[in-house]
Design a protein around this motif. Structure first.
Motif, PDB file in Angstrom:
ATOM      1  N   LYS A   1       0.856  -1.190   0.000  1.00  0.00           N
ATOM      2  CA  LYS A   1       0.000   0.000   0.000  1.00  0.00           C
ATOM      3  C   LYS A   1       0.895   1.244   0.000  1.00  0.00           C
ATOM      4  N   THR A   2       1.195   1.745  -1.174  1.00  0.00           N
ATOM      5  CA  THR A   2       2.009   2.945  -1.286  1.00  0.00           C
ATOM      6  C   THR A   2       1.223   4.151  -0.778  1.00  0.00           C
ATOM      7  N   HIS A   3       1.965   5.212  -0.397  1.00  0.00           N
ATOM      8  CA  HIS A   3       1.324   6.374   0.229  1.00  0.00           C
ATOM      9  C   HIS A   3       0.830   7.391  -0.796  1.00  0.00           C
ATOM     10  N   LYS A   4      -0.346   7.951  -0.518  1.00  0.00           N
ATOM     11  CA  LYS A   4      -0.931   9.048  -1.286  1.00  0.00           C
ATOM     12  C   LYS A   4      -1.116   8.703  -2.764  1.00  0.00           C
ATOM     13  N   THR A   5      -1.581   7.488  -3.012  1.00  0.00           N
ATOM     14  CA  THR A   5      -1.741   7.012  -4.389  1.00  0.00           C
ATOM     15  C   THR A   5      -3.147   6.485  -4.673  1.00  0.00           C
ATOM     16  N   GLY A   6      -4.094   6.773  -3.796  1.00  0.00           N
ATOM     17  CA  GLY A   6      -5.416   6.169  -3.940  1.00  0.00           C
ATOM     18  C   GLY A   6      -5.442   4.750  -3.413  1.00  0.00           C
ATOM     19  N   SER A   7      -4.433   4.409  -2.616  1.00  0.00           N
ATOM     20  CA  SER A   7      -4.255   3.022  -2.182  1.00  0.00           C
ATOM     21  C   SER A   7      -5.284   2.568  -1.163  1.00  0.00           C
ATOM     22  N   THR A   8      -5.922   3.503  -0.452  1.00  0.00           N
ATOM     23  CA  THR A   8      -6.929   3.110   0.531  1.00  0.00           C
ATOM     24  C   THR A   8      -8.153   2.505  -0.148  1.00  0.00           C
ATOM     25  N   SER A   9      -8.577   3.092  -1.263  1.00  0.00           N
ATOM     26  CA  SER A   9      -9.724   2.540  -2.009  1.00  0.00           C
ATOM     27  C   SER A   9      -9.441   1.111  -2.441  1.00  0.00           C
ATOM     28  N   LEU A  10      -8.213   0.864  -2.888  1.00  0.00           N
ATOM     29  CA  LEU A  10      -7.845  -0.478  -3.318  1.00  0.00           C
ATOM     30  C   LEU A  10      -7.777  -1.438  -2.136  1.00  0.00           C
ATOM     31  N   LYS A  11      -7.292  -0.961  -0.999  1.00  0.00           N
ATOM     32  CA  LYS A  11      -7.233  -1.829   0.186  1.00  0.00           C
ATOM     33  C   LYS A  11      -8.638  -2.258   0.612  1.00  0.00           C
ATOM     34  N   LEU A  12      -9.613  -1.360   0.520  1.00  0.00           N
ATOM     35  CA  LEU A  12     -10.988  -1.706   0.881  1.00  0.00           C
ATOM     36  C   LEU A  12     -11.530  -2.811  -0.021  1.00  0.00           C
ATOM     37  N   ILE A  13     -11.176  -2.761  -1.293  1.00  0.00           N
ATOM     38  CA  ILE A  13     -11.603  -3.797  -2.241  1.00  0.00           C
ATOM     39  C   ILE A  13     -10.984  -5.141  -1.868  1.00  0.00           C
ATOM     40  N   LEU A  14      -9.689  -5.126  -1.567  1.00  0.00           N
ATOM     41  CA  LEU A  14      -8.996  -6.370  -1.225  1.00  0.00           C
ATOM     42  C   LEU A  14      -9.455  -6.916   0.126  1.00  0.00           C
ATOM     43  N   GLU A  15      -9.745  -6.019   1.061  1.00  0.00           N
ATOM     44  CA  GLU A  15     -10.245  -6.457   2.365  1.00  0.00           C
ATOM     45  C   GLU A  15     -11.627  -7.094   2.220  1.00  0.00           C
ATOM     46  N   LYS A  16     -12.433  -6.543   1.333  1.00  0.00           N
ATOM     47  CA  LYS A  16     -13.752  -7.124   1.050  1.00  0.00           C
ATOM     48  C   LYS A  16     -13.596  -8.537   0.473  1.00  0.00           C
ATOM     49  N   HIS A  17     -12.632  -8.707  -0.421  1.00  0.00           N
ATOM     50  CA  HIS A  17     -12.339 -10.021  -1.004  1.00  0.00           C
ATOM     51  C   HIS A  17     -11.893 -10.997   0.087  1.00  0.00           C
ATOM     52  N   ARG A  18     -11.032 -10.538   0.996  1.00  0.00           N
ATOM     53  CA  ARG A  18     -10.534 -11.393   2.082  1.00  0.00           C
ATOM     54  C   ARG A  18     -11.663 -11.853   2.994  1.00  0.00           C
ATOM     55  N   LYS A  19     -12.520 -10.918   3.380  1.00  0.00           N
ATOM     56  CA  LYS A  19     -13.611 -11.258   4.300  1.00  0.00           C
ATOM     57  C   LYS A  19     -14.652 -12.157   3.630  1.00  0.00           C
ATOM     58  N   ARG A  20     -14.923 -11.896   2.371  1.00  0.00           N
ATOM     59  CA  ARG A  20     -15.936 -12.684   1.674  1.00  0.00           C
ATOM     60  C   ARG A  20     -15.546 -14.155   1.599  1.00  0.00           C
ATOM     61  N   HIS A  21     -14.257 -14.411   1.407  1.00  0.00           N
ATOM     62  CA  HIS A  21     -13.786 -15.791   1.282  1.00  0.00           C
ATOM     63  C   HIS A  21     -13.198 -16.324   2.587  1.00  0.00           C
ATOM     64  N   LYS A  22     -13.390 -15.551   3.681  1.00  0.00           N
ATOM     65  CA  LYS A  22     -12.986 -15.979   5.021  1.00  0.00           C
ATOM     66  C   LYS A  22     -11.527 -16.410   5.059  1.00  0.00           C
ATOM     67  N   ILE A  23     -10.685 -15.535   4.536  1.00  0.00           N
ATOM     68  CA  ILE A  23      -9.249 -15.806   4.506  1.00  0.00           C
ATOM     69  C   ILE A  23      -8.627 -15.319   5.809  1.00  0.00           C
ATOM     70  N   SER A  24      -8.040 -16.227   6.562  1.00  0.00           N
ATOM     71  CA  SER A  24      -7.406 -15.875   7.832  1.00  0.00           C
ATOM     72  C   SER A  24      -5.894 -15.783   7.627  1.00  0.00           C
ATOM     73  N   GLY A  25      -5.162 -15.583   8.724  1.00  0.00           N
ATOM     74  CA  GLY A  25      -3.710 -15.507   8.630  1.00  0.00           C
ATOM     75  C   GLY A  25      -3.219 -14.202   8.062  1.00  0.00           C
ATOM     76  N   LYS A  26      -3.872 -13.096   8.461  1.00  0.00           N
ATOM     77  CA  LYS A  26      -3.490 -11.768   7.964  1.00  0.00           C
ATOM     78  C   LYS A  26      -2.463 -11.134   8.903  1.00  0.00           C
ATOM     79  N   VAL A  27      -1.444 -10.508   8.318  1.00  0.00           N
ATOM     80  CA  VAL A  27      -0.486  -9.747   9.117  1.00  0.00           C
ATOM     81  C   VAL A  27      -1.184  -8.497   9.629  1.00  0.00           C
ATOM     82  N   ARG A  28      -1.020  -8.194  10.914  1.00  0.00           N
ATOM     83  CA  ARG A  28      -1.739  -7.075  11.521  1.00  0.00           C
ATOM     84  C   ARG A  28      -0.896  -5.813  11.543  1.00  0.00           C
ATOM     85  N   GLU A  29      -1.584  -4.676  11.639  1.00  0.00           N
ATOM     86  CA  GLU A  29      -0.927  -3.388  11.740  1.00  0.00           C
ATOM     87  C   GLU A  29      -0.311  -3.228  13.124  1.00  0.00           C
TER      88      GLU A  29
END
Length: 424
Positions: free
Chosen positions: A60-88
């Motif tokens: 997730k590069t900074h100031k590149t619209g990357s938050t919108s993309l992260k929301l899309i990928l997070e939605k994909h992760r939750k929908r398919h119940k993918i665990s084992g995520k590195v935490r902030e």
């Protein structure tokens, strides 16, 4: 000799009709196959057979619209119940940022990644890329994704975000915030209330990296990709671009975001609904029209970023060519319609960032040694770490080690006093 012609019986006619029908069907199908492009056939086969990707890395590069993309990928992760995520940790960074990612500073769930043989399925967020260290952390076969933006626009966005948000903050957590909001911009200008034009006029491209968090104002995107900020030669940066291209399956380009999302859908085996952005954030500032002199200064501040951006922009369009340009145009139109009139309950709305004010804040700095910086950041990190998870730490020295890693990579914040002056 008279030849007598006899009418074929009904059974023969039926067989002949069936044979002719089969011939027509074969010819029609053959014409369709010939007309259809190889890329389209390959993609259609893949779409019919593909399974949603469950292992991926998103830088997730900074100031590149990357938050919108992260929301899309997070939605994909939750929908398919993918665990084992590195935490902030520490928020909003991962694994030792702004230093390069290191396994001992990463957490998978509540546990330190170096405490066992567990590998993460998903890593997505702000970290500084290092290929070998990421491979130690994430499961093999993961897809690698990132995003870039026009460097001049990204620099201006960085200025407004960090400089404007670095004003006096009344939050009780502000003193523990390790992001050092305001820097390096307030360090260059000496006060708040200035403009992006003032910064460009004042800044020295050759010395900005001496400021704490100075990489935010010089080749910020390249820094996140792990490129050496002190080597700006074209040959070196192009060499790094080629290495990154061999690792990353897709680097999206914000200026061609919809085309990028269509390719992302194909890469991760997502649905159309998956790639509809739920929100987008916009800053409340007027884009500055650069003068010729300012443009030259911006070019000096974004030299590495420009080389990387141009390289991955060309790479994106090669992928679009492989996907099929006509097919891409059709799918972009479809996605644009879905975003404008979402079929689901999702809404593509603007989420405004905080209001800006015109107060000028004069800043006075106090010098600190590196030892003092490590101690101060270490204390902040220990306070920021969730109390419920502290028992899972392999060693309490992790905080001091992480703090040292951050300080050595310019991730420290000077202690300062402020006096607010309201402009009339």
């Amino acid at each position: 000799m008279n030849v007598r012609w006899e009418m074929p019986n009904r059974t023969c006619l039926q067989k002949l009709a069936v044979l002719l029908s089969l011939t027509v069907i074969i010819v029609v199908q053959w014409k369709y196959i010939v007309k259809k492009s190889p890329a389209s056939r390959k993609s259609s086969i893949r779409t019919a057979e593909c399974k949603p990707v469950r292992n991926f890395v998103y830088l997730k590069t900074h100031k590149t619209g990357s938050t919108s993309l992260k929301l899309i990928l997070e939605k994909h992760r939750k929908r398919h119940k993918i665990s084992g995520k590195v935490r902030e940790f520490p928020f909003p960074y991962y694994c030792g940022y702004p230093g390069s990612i290191r396994k001992e500073f990463c957490f998978i769930g509540s546990y330190n990644a170096s405490s066992g043989n567990q590998r993460a399925s998903v890593l997505m967020g702000h970290f500084r890329f290092n290929k070998e260290n990421v491979k130690e952390l994430v499961s093999t076969g993961a897809r690698y994704i990132s995003i870039m933006r026009d460097p001049a626009k990204a620099l201006e966005s960085s200025f407004h975000y960090y400089y404007d948000h670095g004003r006096i903050n009344k939050s009780p957590y502000y003193k523990m915030d390790i992001r050092c909001l305001g820097f390096p911009y307030v360090g260059v200008l000496g006060e708040h209330g200035k403009t992006f034009s003032d910064f460009i006029t004042t800044v020295s491209p050759s010395s900005i990296l001496k400021q704490p968090w100075g990489f935010r104002a010089k080749n910020y995107q390249s820094y996140d990709f792990g490129v050496d900020p002190h080597n700006e030669s074209y040959q070196y940066v192009m060499g790094e671009a080629r290495k990154l291209d061999q690792t990353f399956d897709l680097v999206l380009i914000l200026e061609h975001f919809l085309e990028s999302l269509v390719l992302l859908k194909d890469l991760l085996c997502m649905t159309w609904r998956d790639i509809i952005p739920s929100t987008r954030t916009v800053g409340r500032y007027t884009t500055h029209e650069l003068t010729a002199r300012e443009r030259h200064k911006v070019d000096l501040l974004t030299k590495q970023d420009r080389i990387l951006y141009n390289y991955f922009n060309r790479s994106l369009w090669r992928k679009i060519g492989e996907y099929g340009e006509k097919r891409m145009k059709t799918h972009v139109k479809k996605l644009r319609r879905m975003i404008k009139f979402p079929a689901s309950r999702q809404s593509f709305t603007k989420k405004a960032k905080g209001d800006r004010n015109n107060a000028s804040v004069v800043v006075r700095f106090q010098n600190k040694t590196n030892e003092d910086r490590v101690l101060e950041i270490g204390r902040r990190l220990e306070l920021l770490f969730p109390r419920t998870d502290r028992k899972s730490l392999p060693d309490k020295s992790l905080f001091s080690g992480l703090a040292k890693h951050m300080v050595e990579n310019n991730g420290w914040c000077p202690r300062f006093a402020t006096k607010e002056i309201i402009r009339t």
